[in-house]
Design an enzyme around this catalytic site. Structure first.
Site, PDB file in Angstrom:
ATOM      1  N   PRO A  26       4.218  22.332 150.574  1.00 31.18           N
ATOM      2  CA  PRO A  26       3.578  21.334 151.568  1.00 31.18           C
ATOM      3  C   PRO A  26       3.035  20.093 151.123  1.00 31.18           C
ATOM      4  O   PRO A  26       2.747  19.690 149.749  1.00 31.18           O
ATOM      5  CB  PRO A  26       1.899  22.099 152.048  1.00 31.18           C
ATOM      6  CG  PRO A  26       1.773  22.767 150.761  1.00 31.18           C
ATOM      7  CD  PRO A  26       3.102  23.271 150.102  1.00 31.18           C
ATOM      8  N   HIS A  58       0.243  30.959 145.725  1.00 36.52           N
ATOM      9  CA  HIS A  58       0.243  30.082 144.655  1.00 36.52           C
ATOM     10  C   HIS A  58      -0.945  30.225 143.789  1.00 36.52           C
ATOM     11  O   HIS A  58      -1.241  29.369 143.065  1.00 36.52           O
ATOM     12  CB  HIS A  58       0.672  28.851 145.043  1.00 36.52           C
ATOM     13  CG  HIS A  58      -0.223  28.096 146.041  1.00 36.52           C
ATOM     14  ND1 HIS A  58       0.390  27.571 147.313  1.00 36.52           N
ATOM     15  CD2 HIS A  58      -1.417  27.845 146.234  1.00 36.52           C
ATOM     16  CE1 HIS A  58      -0.475  26.975 147.979  1.00 36.52           C
ATOM     17  NE2 HIS A  58      -1.684  27.219 147.297  1.00 36.52           N
ATOM     18  N   ALA A  91       1.678  18.456 146.628  1.00 33.50           N
ATOM     19  CA  ALA A  91       1.861  17.096 145.994  1.00 33.50           C
ATOM     20  C   ALA A  91       0.850  16.903 144.871  1.00 33.50           C
ATOM     21  O   ALA A  91       1.211  16.236 143.917  1.00 33.50           O
ATOM     22  CB  ALA A  91       1.337  16.036 147.231  1.00 33.50           C
ATOM     23  N   ASN A 147      -8.308  21.457 151.513  1.00 31.75           N
ATOM     24  CA  ASN A 147      -6.985  21.051 151.794  1.00 31.75           C
ATOM     25  C   ASN A 147      -6.315  22.040 152.682  1.00 31.75           C
ATOM     26  O   ASN A 147      -4.911  21.935 152.616  1.00 31.75           O
ATOM     27  CB  ASN A 147      -6.132  20.936 150.560  1.00 31.75           C
ATOM     28  CG  ASN A 147      -6.214  22.120 149.724  1.00 31.75           C
ATOM     29  OD1 ASN A 147      -6.822  23.165 149.892  1.00 31.75           O
ATOM     30  ND2 ASN A 147      -5.249  22.251 148.702  1.00 31.75           N
ATOM     31  N   HIS A 178       3.505  23.532 143.908  1.00 30.79           N
ATOM     32  CA  HIS A 178       2.940  24.186 144.994  1.00 30.79           C
ATOM     33  C   HIS A 178       2.465  23.223 145.960  1.00 30.79           C
ATOM     34  O   HIS A 178       1.999  23.683 146.987  1.00 30.79           O
ATOM     35  CB  HIS A 178       1.611  25.290 144.621  1.00 30.79           C
ATOM     36  CG  HIS A 178       0.445  24.312 144.281  1.00 30.79           C
ATOM     37  ND1 HIS A 178      -0.022  23.208 143.724  1.00 30.79           N
ATOM     38  CD2 HIS A 178      -0.864  24.668 145.347  1.00 30.79           C
ATOM     39  CE1 HIS A 178      -1.189  22.754 143.983  1.00 30.79           C
ATOM     40  NE2 HIS A 178      -1.908  23.495 144.734  1.00 30.79           N
ATOM     41  N   HIS A 186      -1.404  26.969 155.573  1.00 30.87           N
ATOM     42  CA  HIS A 186      -1.961  26.896 153.872  1.00 30.87           C
ATOM     43  C   HIS A 186      -3.283  27.468 154.021  1.00 30.87           C
ATOM     44  O   HIS A 186      -4.165  26.641 154.512  1.00 30.87           O
ATOM     45  CB  HIS A 186      -1.725  25.251 153.690  1.00 30.87           C
ATOM     46  CG  HIS A 186      -2.372  24.943 152.234  1.00 30.87           C
ATOM     47  ND1 HIS A 186      -2.913  24.277 151.552  1.00 30.87           N
ATOM     48  CD2 HIS A 186      -2.545  25.955 151.322  1.00 30.87           C
ATOM     49  CE1 HIS A 186      -3.240  24.248 150.546  1.00 30.87           C
ATOM     50  NE2 HIS A 186      -3.140  25.530 150.117  1.00 30.87           N
ATOM     51  N   PHE A 196      -4.733  23.748 155.959  1.00 32.93           N
ATOM     52  CA  PHE A 196      -4.307  23.270 157.217  1.00 32.93           C
ATOM     53  C   PHE A 196      -3.287  24.141 157.872  1.00 32.93           C
ATOM     54  O   PHE A 196      -2.599  24.926 157.378  1.00 32.93           O
ATOM     55  CB  PHE A 196      -3.524  21.861 157.105  1.00 32.93           C
ATOM     56  CG  PHE A 196      -2.310  21.885 156.279  1.00 32.93           C
ATOM     57  CD1 PHE A 196      -1.242  22.310 156.999  1.00 32.93           C
ATOM     58  CD2 PHE A 196      -1.986  21.782 154.922  1.00 32.93           C
ATOM     59  CE1 PHE A 196       0.203  22.566 156.153  1.00 32.93           C
ATOM     60  CE2 PHE A 196      -1.089  21.786 154.071  1.00 32.93           C
ATOM     61  CZ  PHE A 196      -0.030  22.123 154.556  1.00 32.93           C
TER      62      PHE A 196
END
Length: 472
Positions: free
Chosen positions: A371, A322, A397, A201, A395, A233, A203
Site C-alpha cells: 500500500p 507483514h 511507503a 495507518n 510492506h 490494511h 485503512f
C-alpha cells in the site's frame, strides 16, 4: 557505523563490537536513512547482535525507526543453535497485513455512484480508537475458536466463501496457536473488536488498476486495467498489542536465566525453543489468527456495501501479513536450517513454484501487496527466485515524519479538501487522524518499489491508484 555501498540498491553495515553478522540495507541513495535523523540503521546493527542470527540483519527500502527492530526489518535465527525469538521483531500489531479484493466493476461505474458507495463503506466499517465490530462475539469460548481457527473459522461460520481461504497466507489459519496462553486482558480487548479497522495507518481503500507491468501474472491474480479493487490494511487490534506487551515483560525477566544480553531492552528475547519462546510463538499465532479473521470480517462488510450499491461481488486476490515470526526452512551456508524468521514491516514474498502457494498461483508466484498512502499509488508485486532476504519484501511507503510532525504540517480538513479535489473521496474518523497520515509524511512509494525490485526482492505486476479511502 561504517556503511559501504555494495550495489545500486544494497548497502552493508560492517560488523563491529557485539554484531554477529553484518547489516544489509536494500535502498537507493535517496531512500537510505540518515544516521543522525533516523535511528533505524542503529537498530539494524543492534539486531545483528541477537543470539543465533544468520546471514545478516536486513532492512527493506521502506525502513524507519520502530520498537526494538526497525520497521522494515528482517532477521532469521537458527533454532538449533540457540536462536532467539523477539517480540520486537514482530511488533505490537501482530499479523498486521494487507488484503486485496477485485470488484466486478470498472472505475467509470464506481465514479457514477462514488458518494453512495463511500457512504455505505464509511457506515459499515467500524474504525477509530473505540470499540466496534462487524462480528459481535457472544463470549470468550467463541473468541478462543477464532484464535485457534482464524479466517478459516470465520468462513466456517458463514463469514465468507471457501475460495477466500485458498487466497490467504497459510490458508487463513496459522498453525500452533494456543488460545489458552492468551491472557485475560488480551481476550477482553479482543472481544469487542473483531471486524474493525482501528486507527493510525490502517485503512480501507477503493482503488483502480492504472497500469499492468506483467500481463500474464496480472491475469492469474485477476487484475486488468481499469478494474476496481478494494484494499484493507489492519491487524490484531488491542488483543495483539496486549500479547506483545505481556511477552516483552516476561522476556525481559527471563533473559538473565539464559545469559542473554542485548544492547536495547526493547530487543528482549529468549531462545525460540525455550518454554518462554514456545509460549510466545503460540500466543503470537493466536493473535495472527485474530488478525486474519479481522480482515475476513471487514471483507464481509465491504462485500455487502458493494452488493447493495453496484450489485457486484469482491473476489479475494490475496491476504498476507507483514508483522510475524515464522518457523521456516532456508539454505544457510549450503545446508537447510530451521529458522525463526522475523518480518516486522516486511512482507512474505514466495517465488513461483513454491509449495506454499495455491495451485492456481504456483506458476505466477505470491501476490505481494504494497500500500501507498492517501493520494498515492499502491502496488501489487510478486515473489522472485533467489530473494536474498529469506523471501521477504517491503510492506509500504515507510514513514519519513512522525505522526506529531505530520499533524503540525497540515490540518485534516484541508488535506481532505485537497484529496477530494484530486478525485479521491475521503471518509475519516477524525481530522487529526487524517493529518497524521498525510501523504507528505511518507516516502515516495514509486522509489521504494523500484528499490525493492532492483534489489531482487520482488517484481512489479500492477500499479493501483486510489479512488476513495476510509480511515480510522
Amino acid at each position: 557505523m561504517e556503511i559501504t555501498r555494495e550495489g545500486p540498491y544494497r548497502y552493508r553495515i560492517e560488523r563491529r563490537g557485539a554484531m554477529r553478522v553484518p547489516g544489509v540495507v536494500f535502498a537507493s541513495a535517496d531512500l537510505l536513512p540518515g544516521a543522525e535523523a533516523d535511528r533505524s540503521l542503529r537498530q539494524v546493527a543492534d539486531v545483528a547482535t541477537l543470539p543465533g542470527i544468520v546471514r545478516a540483519s536486513f532492512a527493506m527500502p521502506d525502513v524507519h525507526w520502530g520498537y526494538g527492530f526497525a520497521i522494515g526489518g528482517v532477521a532469521a535465527t537458527d533454532t538449533a543453535a540457540g536462536g532467539v525469538v523477539s517480540p520486537g521483531g514482530v511488533g505490537f500489531d501482530i499479523s498486521c497485513g494487507v488484503r486485496l479484493l477485485a470488484a466486478g466493476i470498472d472505475r467509470d461505474a464506481f465514479a457514477a455512484r462514488a458518494g453512495t458507495l463511500m457512504d455505505r463503506l464509511g457506515a459499515a466499517i467500524p474504525r477509530g480508537l473505540g470499540r466496534g465490530a462487524v462480528w459481535h462475539l457472544p463470549g470468550r469460548a467463541e473468541l478462543e475458536r477464532v484464535l485457534a481457527g482464524g479466517a478459516a473459522y470465520a468462513v466456517e461460520r458463514g463469514h465468507g466463501v471457501p475460495r477466500d481461504l485458498d487466497r490467504c497466507e497459510d490458508l487463513g489459519v496459522m498453525s500452533g496457536a494456543d488460545p489458552g496462553l492468551v491472557g485475560a486482558r488480551a481476550e477482553e480487548r479482543g472481544l469487542g473488536q473483531l471486524g474493525s479497522l482501528g486507527s493510525g495507518n490502517h485503512f480501507a481503500e477503493v482503488q483502480a488498476v492504472e497500469r499492468i507491468y506483467d500481463p500474464a501474472t496480472a491475469e492469474a491474480f485477476g487484475l486488468r486495467p481499469g478494474r476496481v479493487c478494494f484494499m484493507i490494511h489492519c491487524g490484531s487490534r488491542g488483543l495483539g498489542h496486549q500479547i506483545c506487551t505481556d511477552h516483552v515483560h516476561a522476556m525481559q525477566t527471563a533473559m538473565p536465566r539464559y545469559g542473554i544480553e542485548v544492547p536495547d531492552r526493547q530487543l528482549a528475547c529468549v531462545p525460540a525453543e525455550s518454554p518462554e519462546g514456545r509460549d510466545y510463538l503460540a500466543s503470537m499465532a493466536a493473535a495472527a489468527n485474530y488478525g486474519r479473521a479481522n480482515r475476513q470480517l471487514l471483507t464481509e462488510a465491504a462485500r455487502r456495501a458493494f452488493a447493495a450499491v453496484h450489485g457486484c461481488d469482491l473476489d479475494l486476490v490475496y491476504d498476507v501479513s507483514h508483522n510475524l515470526a515464522k518457523i521456516e526452512t532456508h539454505p544457510v551456508d549450503g545446508e537447510s536450517r530451521r529458522l525463526c524468521v522475523h518480518r516486522k514491516g516486511a512482507t512474505l514474498a514466495l517465488p513461483p513454484g513454491h509449495p506454499g502457494l495455491p495451485p492456481d498461483l504456483r506458476a505466477a508466484g505470491q501476490p505481494v501487496l504494497i500500500p501507498g498512502t492517501m493520494g498515492t499509488a499502491s502496488y501489487v508485486l510478486t515473489g522472485v527466485p533467489g530473494n536474498p532476504a529469506f523471501d521477504s519484501a517491503c510492506h509500504g511507503a515507510g514513514r519519513r515524519q512522525s505522526r506529531h510532525q505530520a499533524a503540525r504540517s497540515v490540518h485534516g480538513r484541508d488535506l481532505r479538501e485537497r484529496l477530494q479535489a484530486a478525485g479521491i473521496a475521503v471518509r475519516g474518523a477524525s481530522w487529526r487522524g487524517l493529518a497524521e497520515e498525510a501523504p507528505a509524511a511518507y516516502k515516495d512509494i514509486d522509489a521504494v518499489v523500484e528499490a525493492a525490485e532492483g534489489a531482487g526482492l520482488c517484481r512489479k505486476v500492477a500499479r493501483l491508484v486510489p479512488l476513495g479511502v476510509v480511515k480510522g
